[in-house]
Design a protein around this motif. Structure first.
Motif, short mmCIF file in Angstrom:
data_model
loop_
_atom_site.label_atom_id
_atom_site.label_comp_id
_atom_site.label_asym_id
_atom_site.label_seq_id
_atom_site.Cartn_x
_atom_site.Cartn_y
_atom_site.Cartn_z
N ARG A 151 0.84 -1.20 0.00
CA ARG A 151 0.00 0.00 0.00
C ARG A 151 0.88 1.25 0.00
N ILE A 152 0.74 2.08 -1.04
CA ILE A 152 1.62 3.25 -1.12
C ILE A 152 1.26 4.28 -0.04
N GLU A 153 0.02 4.23 0.48
CA GLU A 153 -0.35 5.16 1.54
C GLU A 153 0.39 4.87 2.85
N ASP A 154 1.00 3.69 2.95
CA ASP A 154 1.79 3.35 4.14
C ASP A 154 3.27 3.68 3.96
N ARG A 155 3.62 4.24 2.82
CA ARG A 155 5.04 4.49 2.50
C ARG A 155 5.39 5.96 2.70
N PHE A 156 6.71 6.20 2.84
CA PHE A 156 7.24 7.55 2.83
C PHE A 156 7.79 7.85 1.43
N VAL A 157 7.68 9.10 1.03
CA VAL A 157 8.30 9.49 -0.23
C VAL A 157 9.78 9.80 0.02
N TYR A 158 10.62 9.36 -0.91
CA TYR A 158 12.06 9.61 -0.87
C TYR A 158 12.37 10.62 -1.97
N ARG A 159 12.96 11.77 -1.58
CA ARG A 159 13.18 12.88 -2.52
C ARG A 159 11.85 13.29 -3.20
N GLY A 160 10.75 12.99 -2.54
CA GLY A 160 9.46 13.34 -3.11
C GLY A 160 9.12 12.60 -4.37
N THR A 161 9.83 11.47 -4.63
CA THR A 161 9.70 10.78 -5.92
C THR A 161 9.64 9.27 -5.78
N LEU A 162 10.60 8.68 -5.07
CA LEU A 162 10.60 7.24 -4.85
C LEU A 162 9.75 6.92 -3.62
N LEU A 163 9.50 5.64 -3.38
CA LEU A 163 8.66 5.22 -2.27
C LEU A 163 9.43 4.23 -1.40
N SER A 164 9.40 4.43 -0.09
CA SER A 164 10.18 3.61 0.83
C SER A 164 9.82 2.13 0.68
N ARG A 200 -10.28 15.30 1.91
CA ARG A 200 -11.06 14.09 1.60
C ARG A 200 -10.16 12.91 1.26
N ALA A 201 -8.92 13.21 0.84
CA ALA A 201 -7.99 12.15 0.44
C ALA A 201 -7.05 11.74 1.57
N ASP A 202 -7.35 12.18 2.79
CA ASP A 202 -6.50 11.86 3.93
C ASP A 202 -6.34 10.33 4.05
N GLY A 203 -5.09 9.88 4.13
CA GLY A 203 -4.81 8.46 4.25
C GLY A 203 -4.73 7.71 2.95
N MET A 204 -4.85 8.42 1.81
CA MET A 204 -4.80 7.74 0.51
C MET A 204 -3.45 7.91 -0.19
N PHE A 205 -2.65 8.87 0.26
CA PHE A 205 -1.38 9.17 -0.40
C PHE A 205 -0.22 8.81 0.51
N PRO A 206 0.98 8.63 -0.07
CA PRO A 206 2.14 8.38 0.78
C PRO A 206 2.41 9.57 1.69
N LYS A 207 3.28 9.37 2.67
CA LYS A 207 3.57 10.39 3.67
C LYS A 207 4.95 10.99 3.38
N GLN A 208 5.22 12.12 4.00
CA GLN A 208 6.58 12.64 4.01
C GLN A 208 7.05 12.73 5.45
N GLY A 209 8.36 12.82 5.61
CA GLY A 209 8.95 12.95 6.93
C GLY A 209 9.33 14.39 7.23
N THR A 210 10.19 14.55 8.21
CA THR A 210 10.59 15.89 8.64
C THR A 210 12.06 16.17 8.39
N ARG A 211 12.72 15.26 7.69
CA ARG A 211 14.15 15.49 7.39
C ARG A 211 14.46 14.97 6.00
#
Length: 481
Positions: free
Chosen positions: A360-373, A438-449
């Motif tokens: 599930r991509i909604e459980d992933r973090f974005v890497y450089r805003g492009t790849l998925l963890s 409305r799309a909360d929880g449907m997209f990947p997440k980002q971190g703080t660093r």
């Protein structure tokens, strides 16, 4: 099974740009673009409602490798569609597009280091494989917009239509029209329809921040002095500087940003303070939601001409003659346009599995805003929310190509962002707009660093995406000999 080094999903603004970069920077790479619709253009081919236009200037919405040559900065949907088709033809990518092909699922095989895609085509279900999957399908659902229902809707004697499903046979000439909404689509529809309708009313539940832009560009004098390419480059830099500066002002001093916008609105309303307070002063801070652009104050010119008006109220119910408001007032209408927004969809809705297990991509973090963890050899194209989409989508593509070059040079078959531990989560899209909430929880997440956070400005992002280390917090697997 048919195999390609790269598969690009989507032949819209991002997908065409990605293919053009492949042709320029990695000539000879076997790739294909899979497009679910029957034409290129994505958003700009789908939306055909009256007056459809960009809400970003074309100096930054256009590709940096193919300067926008027309005089208008805010372009019509037709002009953007023509620009995309011309660009695809100029870079030889038209023949690489496979139309009417929907990517239903993508399964990664760790043993084979490749994706197997399940496709829905006019010939039935098909499969092909790829070494790298690039999802350029945008961020919303083309099949299902946000369509709320109201009491009594079946009683209305006229026609109800959503702008996402606008067709050429919808006639608004000489009719009384109510447009429900206050976003970019609504402020575009109202002045366009007011040219031939008897009257158009924009019915909004609450106001949206509006900015008025000159149609000729942010630095129109430059275009009269410099050659086209040089003028484009200068206009692009001016646009970047002004947009970035105003966004930073909005974040650091929201009162000052609001005062600046109110000054322009006051002039457009000819000093009508009551209208300014009631219809054009939102309850949220500037850039908590995306700004709506009104080129050459066309909405306000239609209001002064008496062919358009704005009503701020809530809907009680539909009645045969139109809409009854909570205040008791009835807005009479022959045609009601529900400009009520988008329904977001991540990655084109492709079901992703890793060796058959759902990822599930909604459980992933974005890497450089492009790849998925934790997901190998795959990227998702995400543009800016506070600037032109193409600015970041082009950076994302160039980063992907840098990663592919690194893998080729070092004999690597797999590149996987290492799943971070203990990383604080933040929403990917930092807006309070209804379609985002409305799309909360449907997209990947980002971190703080870094590298798990999205850079807020193009200048910072450009340095990271074009020169940053592609091996940071990444795991690689060598190719088999």
């Amino acid at each position: 099974m048919e195999h390609h080094d790269v598969v690009v999903v989507g032949a819209g603004l991002s997908g065409i740009g990605a293919a053009c970069r492949l042709e320029q920077d990695r000539p000879g790479t076997p790739y294909v673009i899979l497009e679910r619709r029957e034409a290129m253009g994505g958003t700009w081919d789908l939306f055909r409602y009256p007056g459809v236009r960009s809400d970003s200037d074309m100096y930054t919405l256009g590709y940096p490798f193919r300067p926008w040559q027309r005089p208008e900065a805010i372009a019509s949907g037709e002009a953007i569609r023509e620009y995309l088709h011309d660009t695809a033809a100029a870079y030889g990518v038209v023949d690489k597009v496979r139309f009417s092909t929907t990517v239903v699922a993508a399964d990664w095989s760790e043993a084979d280091a490749r994706w197997t895609l399940t496709l829905r085509t006019p010939k039935g279900e098909e499969r092909l494989s790829t070494s790298f999957l690039y999802l350029c399908a945008g961020y919303y659902d083309y099949e299902r917009p946000h369509t709320p229902t109201w009491p009594g809707q079946e009683d209305f004697a006229g026609e109800v239509v959503h702008p996402q499903f606008w067709t050429d046979d919808i006639d608004h000439a000489g009719k009384r029209v109510v447009v429900i909404g206050s976003g970019a689509t609504a402020v575009t529809l109202v002045p366009a329809m007011a040219q031939t309708a008897t009257h158009v009313t924009m019915l909004q539940r609450s106001p949206t921040w509006v900015t008025i832009m000159s149609e000729g560009g942010l630095a129109p004098g430059i275009s009269r002095v410099l050659p086209k390419r040089a003028a484009h480059a200068v206009n692009r830099q001016v646009s970047l500087a002004l947009n970035t500066g105003f966004y930073q002002l909005s974040r650091r001093s929201p009162r000052a940003a609001a005062a600046y916008l109110r000054h322009g609105l006051r002039r457009a309303l000819h000093g009508d303070e009551a209208a300014l307070r009631e219809h054009f002063t939102p309850r949220y801070n500037v850039w908590d939601q995306r700004l709506c652009v009104v080129p050459n104050a066309d909405l306000f010119r239609a209001m002064r001409a008496g062919t358009a008006s704005v009503v701020t109220d809530t809907i009680d119910r539909f009645v045969p003659e139109g809409i009854r408001l909570t205040s008791g007032r009835v807005l009479e209408a022959d045609l009601i346009v529900t400009a009520t927004g988008l329904r977001m969809l991540a990655g084109g809705g492709v079901a992703i599995t890793l060796d058959g297990e759902p990822a599930r991509i909604e459980d992933r973090f974005v890497y450089r805003g492009t790849l998925l963890s934790g997901i190998p050899n795959a990227a998702i194209c995400i543009g800016y929310i506070n600037a032109s989409w193409t600015l970041r989508s082009d950076l994302a593509t160039r980063y992907v190509l840098r990663l592919l070059d690194h893998m080729r040079e070092h004999g690597l078959a797999v590149a996987r962002p290492r799943t971070p531990t203990g990383l604080e989560e933040r929403p990917l899209l930092d807006l309070s707009s209804g379609y985002v909430e409305r799309a909360d929880g449907m997209f990947p997440k980002q971190g703080t660093r870094d590298p798990w956070s999205l850079r807020p400005t193009y200048a910072l992002d450009r340095a990271t995406m074009l020169r940053g280390d592609v091996t940071t917090e990444m795991d690689f697997v060598p190719a088999r000999t």
